[in-house]
Design an enzyme around this catalytic site. Structure first.
Site, short mmCIF file in Angstrom:
data_model
loop_
_atom_site.label_atom_id
_atom_site.label_comp_id
_atom_site.label_asym_id
_atom_site.label_seq_id
_atom_site.Cartn_x
_atom_site.Cartn_y
_atom_site.Cartn_z
N LYS A 71 12.50 46.49 9.96
CA LYS A 71 12.85 45.21 10.59
C LYS A 71 12.82 45.26 12.12
O LYS A 71 12.47 44.28 12.77
CB LYS A 71 14.22 44.73 10.10
CG LYS A 71 14.21 44.31 8.62
CD LYS A 71 15.55 43.75 8.18
CE LYS A 71 15.53 43.44 6.69
NZ LYS A 71 16.79 42.82 6.23
N ASP A 107 17.85 36.24 7.09
CA ASP A 107 19.00 36.84 6.42
C ASP A 107 20.28 36.01 6.66
O ASP A 107 21.15 35.93 5.78
CB ASP A 107 19.23 38.28 6.90
CG ASP A 107 18.18 39.24 6.34
OD1 ASP A 107 17.68 38.99 5.23
OD2 ASP A 107 17.88 40.24 7.02
#
Ligand code: ATR
Length: 283
Positions: A71, A107
């Protein structure tokens, strides 16, 4: 220039990636909406991720999801970022705009979308929050809680330095704490969130004495295998409201699908059942 795939295609890239349930989610939505498209798991090791990401602007994919441990690399590779990715320093969703690689982070939307769906009104009277853990998942949870007005957000972590790093990232709303502080933090908490890996299948359980926690505090876990962790079971046994972590996985997938395939999908009980069946988990 890579060859165009026969149909619009997105991916999830990680290392390892075999466990990812994202293809089940996106293929379910593709079928539901009658879209001829595909969604692939791509195992890419850390020493190859830079080259992989640099090549994305050349095709052939519409974009994709990025998971552990890539990420931060995806954040570095993207030419532009959405505000959440910028705040978190991490990208989990990539897409192309005018041939440029753009990075977003869904997220936070996943965490909030899950609570909005499973515990409507959960944020009606925000106050102090307690977040257990200070890893990547904690960043998204903290950002989401601050955005809904929760303060202070106490971050309880084994390694104090990681909790302190989050306080530096997010500012004075975040207060670093240790596990020994937890009994004193629980009485004021409106919400208690586990973001550690404790309680996950194969890991030791998360054991917290919930007695000091207010009776109307919400308890949630980002772990979803098992669906009801020992931590959530203990909270439910004492009559508190609980929300499991599966919905965060399902809801974080929504914005990516919309970017790549042009339709905003819905998290339905049928999708939840499909993923649960694949996990071998009974609801
Ligand atoms: P993720 O990105 O999924 O959040 P991570 O960055 O590896 O994963 O973070 C895992 C979290 O679980 C951390 O907060 C970790 O605590 P440390 O920062 O002190 O390592 C926490 N964690 C994992 N195992 C733990 C254990 N046995 N006891 C306490 N905390 C634990």
């Amino acid at each position: 220039m890579s060859a165009e795939p026969a149909v619009p295609t997105a991916f999830v890239v990680g290392w390892p990636i075999a466990h990812s349930r994202s293809p089940i989610i996106h293929r379910h939505w593709l079928a539901e909406h009658g879209i001829a498209g595909d969604y692939l798991r791509l195992p890419v090791p850390p020493d190859e991720i830079g080259g992989f990401l640099r090549g994305l602007a050349e095709g052939p994919y519409r974009g994709g999801n990025v998971t552990v441990p890539h990420k931060e690399a995806a954040f570095a590779a993207a030419e532009r970022h959405d505000p959440v990715a910028t705040a978190l320093g991490a990208v989990n969703t990539l897409w192309l705009e005018d041939g440029r690689l753009i990075g977003g982070n869904t997220d936070v939307a996943g965490f909030l979308g899950n609570l909005d769906q499973q515990a409507p009104g959960w944020d009606a009277a925000p106050g102090p929050a307690v977040v257990l853990g200070a890893g990547g998942a904690a960043r998204a949870v903290i950002h989401g809680l601050i955005g809904r007005g929760f303060a202070p957000v106490f971050v309880v972590n084994r390694s104090r330095d990681r909790a302190e790093a989050l306080a530096e990232r997010f500012g004075p709303a975040v207060r670093p704490a240790g596990w020994e502080d937890l009994p004193g933090l629980l009485p004021g908490a409106r919400i208690l969130v586990n973001t550690t890996s404790l309680g996950m299948k194969g890991e030791p359980p998360l054991v917290v004495d919930l007695a000091p926690l207010g009776a109307d505090a919400l308890v949630t876990d980002i772990v979803y295998v098992p669906l009801e962790t020992p931590f959530l079971a203990a909270a439910r046994a004492t009559g508190r409201s609980t929300v499991d972590g599966l919905g965060m996985l399902l809801h974080q997938a929504v914005p990516g699908f919309e970017r790549w395939f042009g339709v905003r999908p819905t998290v339905t009980p049928a999708l939840r059942a499909l993923v649960l069946a694949d996990l071998g988990v009974t609801a």
